[in-house]
Every structure is written in structure tokens, then in C-alpha cells.
Design a protein around this motif. Structure first.
Motif, PDB file in Angstrom:
ATOM      1  N   TRP A  65      19.079 108.241  17.118  1.00 38.17           N
ATOM      2  CA  TRP A  65      20.152 107.759  16.252  1.00 38.17           C
ATOM      3  C   TRP A  65      21.144 108.898  16.026  1.00 38.17           C
ATOM      4  N   LYS A  67      23.777 108.504  13.962  1.00 43.59           N
ATOM      5  CA  LYS A  67      24.227 108.338  12.589  1.00 43.59           C
ATOM      6  C   LYS A  67      23.021 108.192  11.677  1.00 43.59           C
ATOM      7  N   LYS A  68      23.176 108.708  10.463  1.00 44.28           N
ATOM      8  CA  LYS A  68      22.135 108.566   9.460  1.00 44.28           C
ATOM      9  C   LYS A  68      22.569 107.529   8.431  1.00 44.28           C
ATOM     10  N   ASP A  71      26.117 107.387   6.535  1.00 38.43           N
ATOM     11  CA  ASP A  71      27.216 107.963   7.306  1.00 38.43           C
ATOM     12  C   ASP A  71      28.292 106.909   7.570  1.00 38.43           C
ATOM     13  N   ILE A  73      31.222 105.112   9.798  1.00 39.90           N
ATOM     14  CA  ILE A  73      31.367 104.795  11.211  1.00 39.90           C
ATOM     15  C   ILE A  73      32.801 104.349  11.460  1.00 39.90           C
ATOM     16  N   ASP A  77      32.794 105.154  17.595  1.00 42.70           N
ATOM     17  CA  ASP A  77      31.765 106.160  17.324  1.00 42.70           C
ATOM     18  C   ASP A  77      30.461 105.801  18.023  1.00 42.70           C
ATOM     19  N   ILE A  79      26.644 105.340  18.147  1.00 41.17           N
ATOM     20  CA  ILE A  79      25.630 105.008  17.143  1.00 41.17           C
ATOM     21  C   ILE A  79      24.262 105.542  17.547  1.00 41.17           C
ATOM     22  N   THR A 120      24.868  97.390   8.569  1.00 37.06           N
ATOM     23  CA  THR A 120      26.068  98.120   8.158  1.00 37.06           C
ATOM     24  C   THR A 120      26.749  97.357   7.039  1.00 37.06           C
TER      25      THR A 120
END
Length: 588
Positions: A65, A67-68, A71, A73, A77, A79, A120
Motif C-alpha cells: 500500500w 497510502k496509509k 492520507d 489522494i 496517485d 494507491i 475512501t
């Protein structure tokens, strides 16, 4: 006094919370519009599903991953890195928001396409209070599941007849599960050239043009404009040029999985080019621009999303009467005409038969080709090679000849392999239905070349037979094989196979496993070498091909070590009876 008031207020709130709240009845279809299904007003996140990153991908593995949770987006970006059935592909996000919840952690394997992997939320929402579904690790596409429940009988793959192709709804984006036909750009009966636009399709991201890379005729439109269909569902039928498109066979089912997707129908998004003008076009348009030396900036595209279509380029070429640019000529290499006359100077006389001949494949060779290709495709082959010094074996064979006992090197190898299979029972196995089956009897197959192809007759109970019996048995089976007199039980089955090409001068080769067996031994010819003391030795290379699902490297090494020990000191193979008696006692 204040403490008593607070206690009464708390009891009052608990009373009305437990009594009044359950009486609020909201229709199911309005629950998400008015209230959340949970007692706490959590944020409803957007589902991020495992994408289909290759045409044949069914499952994937989250490698990393990027992104944490929490974070931000932005569009484009990265992922996560996802391992497909082909390679490791980076999944990008096409919208903006915040990664609220990672459902599937790194390293999780065999995640089905369509499974929920993350949630998300919008940038202005509280990502910490995102509402996590109860069944978050099950495949998310519910439309496909519903269609299967409604039509459980549609399980058989319906292949189109020769000359016809069934066109399925393509996956034009990694997260696309359904698409809507906005407009058909071709009508039934229209010819299709490579790169022609077939239809405008609305995905979950944008409206994209679907192109075909093979020529043909659009025979039948199965889905009208405005219809929303699943990925893989049939949308059209094409036929080859010259065929009567009105006689095309219409599939009885258009559901996903009932069609064989043609390899030529590929989404155009991954291969689009984007020149300085901002227009997007595919490979067919690019090829036209190169052939006529045109600049895409001078041609106005009429396709959606600023797309330059093939028809736009052809209209521009016709309007301006532009001719193709002759390719640069490359000087031909200088050759000696006397030694290598050109084909143009030696034409085939008219009326004479063609020098080429089509050889019809026999049923045996067709079966061999099918089984070998299936074995190479489905069995994870591993290989182990070992050199064996056979000077003592050659010397012993010469002594036996003086006593009118004619045995070949292959007979010694067969006897040694049989005893090695007794010592290493993990090699004497079969692999069926994802299970390893250890066979108590040793039945060695010996490959024999025949005019119709390779066949492997079986020497039954090989470990219990002496060297002379094995030699006689192999000669009889080889003779029957060359005459085509083998009975099915004499070549179908066996627990291990030996393929010896040493008599043809082959030093070393790799053999293909004969399923459901798990190993095969390839034997090369003897060769003379000098050791460190400059003594001449005769060595022979043997290579074991083994099924890595059933046999480990150390087991393969132990088996080859036993074979080498017996062949380098072959006196036991002639006189030894202990191993054979023990094998016979254990087997029965």
C-alpha cells in the motif's frame, strides 16, 4: 444535589434512547438518504474494489500500500502495487479524496477481482468514522451474483462457429464492472477495418470509444443503445469478410462467461497516444498518420473526450488528396548470385504440383500433442541434472556379453531407477485432483519411438524383476509398439517414465512429465572426460523433470543420488535380491 440531577438526566436519556429510537421506521430505499443503518451516524465511504488489471486476471495479491489511512489522494496517485497473473501492476486512483479504511492488508493472496479492498471518503468528511460493511472481504459485484442465481443453467462456454466472433463488453478501466452503450458507430452489415471505432461506451469514469483491431463485418448488435451491461456480456457479433453476415449464428446466451472473448477486441485506453494538441488516438490512427506523414494537430477530432478517430483522418486525406509517403528503401545485402539464386529466378512451373506437402496428423500424434501441451501448461516443471560415471557399467556389460547375456545400458538404468523408486517412494507418486497419491507398486514406463509418434509401454513390477527379465520385457514391448500391437493396458498408466536418447548421440535434454505421473528421467549419451589425475572416464548426464507441487528439491536430489550409486557400482543390479524381496513384501 448536582450529582443526583445528573444521574436522573442520564437515566432519562437512556430510557428514551432505548424506547423511542427503535420505533422510527424508515423505508429501506430511503434509509441511506435519511439515516445510517448503524446507531452512530458514521460516514458512508466509497468502495474501492480489486481491479481487473489483465484480461485473464481472476485473483490478485496486495504487494504494498502506497497510502496509509488518513492520507489524501489526488487524481493519478498510486494507491498500491498489485500482483496479477502476469506481473506486478501499480493501481492508480482517478478521483480525489481520503483513504479512510484499508480492508485487505499487505501480503494477502488470492483476492478475487471485485472484492472490496479499501474505503475512501470525500476530502471534507471525517475519515475516522467511516462505516465498514459487515462482509467486507467478499466479492463486491452483486449484479453478477444476481444473474447467476437467476440463470444457474448458464455455465457452459459457448464457442462461436468458424469465421464468427462474439464481441463482449470490454473492461475500459481497472474499476469498471458495467458499461453503458451510448452510441453504436457501426450498423449491421457495415464493414470494419482494423482500428475502426465500434461504439461509444460510458464507463465508471468517462465515455470512451471502443475499437476493434481485426477486420470483418458487423453481423448483429445484441445490445441496443442506452443499455447497461456487465463486463464480459456479449454486445455484438462479427463475421469474416466474404461471409453472409445475415446467416450469423446468434448466441443463445449473452451472459458473462458464455462467450469466448476475441483476442483482437482490446480496450483502447492503455494504448492511446496523446500528442501536443491534447487529442487522443489509438494505434490505427497513429499508423495512418505515419503512412501519410500527417500531423495530428492539423486534423480536428470528432470523437468524444477530444478523440481523433480513424474516419477523421480518412476524410482529411480524401479532402486534401494526400498520397502515401513511400517508405525509405533499404539497400539489399550483397550476395553471391551464383551460390544463392533468388526465388524470382527459379519459379515453380505452372501446372506443376507444389513442392510443399501437407502431412495429416494421426490420432496418436494429436493425442500426444494435446497431452504434452497440457502437461507443460499445467504442471510446474522443475529440473535436476547429475553426471554418472559408467565405466564399471560398460565393463560389466562386456563381461555379460561373453556369457551370451545381452543387456543394454537402458536395461541397467531401468533396473537402477526401479530400486531408487523403492528407496525414494516420494518420487513414485501420482498427482490427481490436487492430491498426491503414493503408489505401492513400481511400474516403469520406457519411451519408444515409433513411426506414428512416441509411446511409453510399461514394465510392470519392475523392482521385482531381474536384469535379464527387464531386458526381455523391454524388447518385446518395443517390438509390439513399432508394429502397433500394444494393448491399452500395456501403455496406459505407469508410475514413472524413462526417456533415453543416448543412442542418438544426445548429450542432455529436458523431458516433459507424463501426467498424472510426477517425474520423468531424461538420459543422455556417454561421453569421455579426463578427471583431475588425467584419467579417462566415461560419464553420462541424467536430468530429472519433476512436478514441484508433489516433489521437493531434496527428494529429487536423493533419488538421483541413489540412481548414481547403483549405476556407478552395478554389481548389485545383477546379483542383488535384498531390495527386490523387501519391495515385494511391502507391496503385498
Amino acid at each position: 444535589m448536582a450529582h443526583i440531577i445528573r444521574s436522573k438526566l442520564m437515566l432519562l436519556s437512556l430510557k428514551y434512547t432505548s424506547c423511542v429510537a427503535p420505533r422510527i421506521l424508515v423505508p429501506l430505499k430511503h434509509q441511506r438518504l435519511c439515516f445510517h443503518t448503524t446507531r452512530i451516524l458514521d460516514v458512508k465511504g466509497k468502495e474501492l474494489l480489486m481491479p481487473s488489471l489483465s484480461p485473464t486476471m481472476e485473483t490478485g495479491t496486495i504487494v504494498k500500500w502506497f497510502k496509509k489511512e488518513g492520507d489524501s489522494i489526488n487524481p493519478g496517485d498510486a494507491i498500491a502495487d498489485i500482483q496479477t497473473d502476469k506481473a506486478i501492476v501499480t493501481m492508480e486512483f482517478d478521483d480525489e479524496g481520503v483513504l479512510a479504511k484499508i480492508i485487505v492488508p499487505e501480503g494477502t493472496k488470492d483476492i478475487k477481482v471485485g472484492t472490496l479492498i479499501a474505503l475512501t471518503v470525500e476530502a471534507d468528511e471525517d475519515w475516522k468514522s467511516v462505516e465498514v460493511p459487515d462482509k467486507s472481504v467478499e466479492p463486491a459485484p452483486k449484479i453478477a451474483a444476481a444473474s447467476v442465481e437467476k440463470s444457474p443453467a448458464v455455465t457452459k462456454v459457448e464457442a462461436p462457429p468458424p469465421g464468427q466472433q462474439n464481441i463482449p463488453m470490454p473492461a475500459l478501466s481497472p474499476t469498471m464492472t458495467t458499461g453503458t452503450i451510448i452510441k453504436w458507430l457501426k450498423q449491421e452489415g457495415d464493414e470494419i477495418q482494423p482500428g475502426d471505432a465500434l461504439a461509444d461506451i460510458q464507463t465508471d469514469k468517462a465515455v470512451m470509444t471502443f475499437e476493434l483491431e481485426e477486420e470483418g463485418v458487423l453481423a448483429k448488435i445484441l445490445v441496443p443503445e442506452g443499455s447497461e451491461v456487465q463486463i464480459g456480456q456479449l454486445i455484438a457479433v462479427t463475421v469474416e469478410k466474404g461471409m453472409d453476415w445475415k446467416q450469423a449464428v446468434i448466441p443463445t446466451s449473452t451472459k458473462p462467461g458464455a462467450a469466448v472473448a476475441p483476442s483482437s477486441a482490446q480496450p483502447t485506453a492503455p494504448i492511446d497516444a496523446k500528442p501536443s494538441s491534447g487529442q487522443v488516438y489509438g494505434l490505427a490512427v497513429k499508423r495512418l498518420l505515419e503512412e501519410y506523414s500527417l500531423n495530428s494537430d492539423s486534423i480536428k477530432g470528432t470523437g468524444r473526450t477530444n478523440r481523433l478517430l480513424k474516419s477523421d483522418v480518412l476524410e482529411y486525406i480524401q479532402a486534401h488528396s494526400i498520397q502515401k509517403v513511400a517508405p525509405k528503401s533499404v539497400p539489399a545485402p550483397k550476395t553471391d548470385e551464383a551460390r544463392s539464386p533468388s526465388p524470382a529466378k527459379t519459379p515453380v512451373p505452372s501446372g506443376q504440383p507444389s513442392p510443399y506437402k501437407d502431412i495429416e496428423i494421426s490420432n496418436i500424434r494429436a493425442v500426444i500433442a494435446k497431452r504434452l501441451s497440457e502437461a507443460k501448461r499445467t504442471i510446474p516443471h522443475s529440473y535436476a541434472v547429475m553426471d554418472i560415471t559408467i565405466d564399471k557399467l560398460v565393463e560389466l556389460r562386456g563381461k555379460l556379453k561373453t556369457e551370451d547375456i545381452n543387456v543394454s545400458v537402458n536395461d541397467f538404468i531401468t533396473k537402477a531407477v526401479a530400486h531408487a523408486l523403492v528407496e525414494c517412494p516420494d518420487i513414485n507418486t501420482l498427482y490427481k485432483n490436487d492430491q498426491i497419491i503414493r503408489v505401492p507398486k513400481v511400474d516403469v514406463c520406457v519411451a519408444v519411438a515409433t513411426p506414428t509418434g512416441l509411446i511409453t509401454p510399461i514394465v510392470f513390477d519392475t523392482a521385482t524383476k531381474n536384469l535379464a527379465d527387464i531386458s526381455k520385457n523391454i524388447r518385446e514391448l518395443a517390438e509390439k509398439a513399432r508394429k502397433g500391437q500394444l494393448k491399452p493396458h500395456e501403455f496406459q498408466g505407469g508410475t514413472f517414465t524413462i526417456s533415453n536418447l543416448g543412442m542418438f548421440g544426445i548429450k542432455e535434454f529436458s523431458a516433459i512429465i507424463n501426467p498424472p505421473q510426477t517425474a520423468i528421467l531424461a538420459v543422455g549419451s556417454g561421453r569421455e572426460e579426463l578427471d583431475s589425475s588425467l584419467t579417462k572416464l566415461t560419464k553420462m548426464a541424467v536430468q530429472l523433470s519433476y512436478d514441484r507441487r508433489a516433489i521437493d528439491e531434496d527428494q529429487a536430489a536423493n533419488f538421483l543420488a541413489v540412481v548414481r550409486a547403483m549405476l556407478e557400482d552395478p554389481a548389485f543390479l545383477v546379483a542383488g535380491k535384498t531390495q527386490a524381496l523387501r519391495y515385494k513384501r511391502d507391496a503385498y
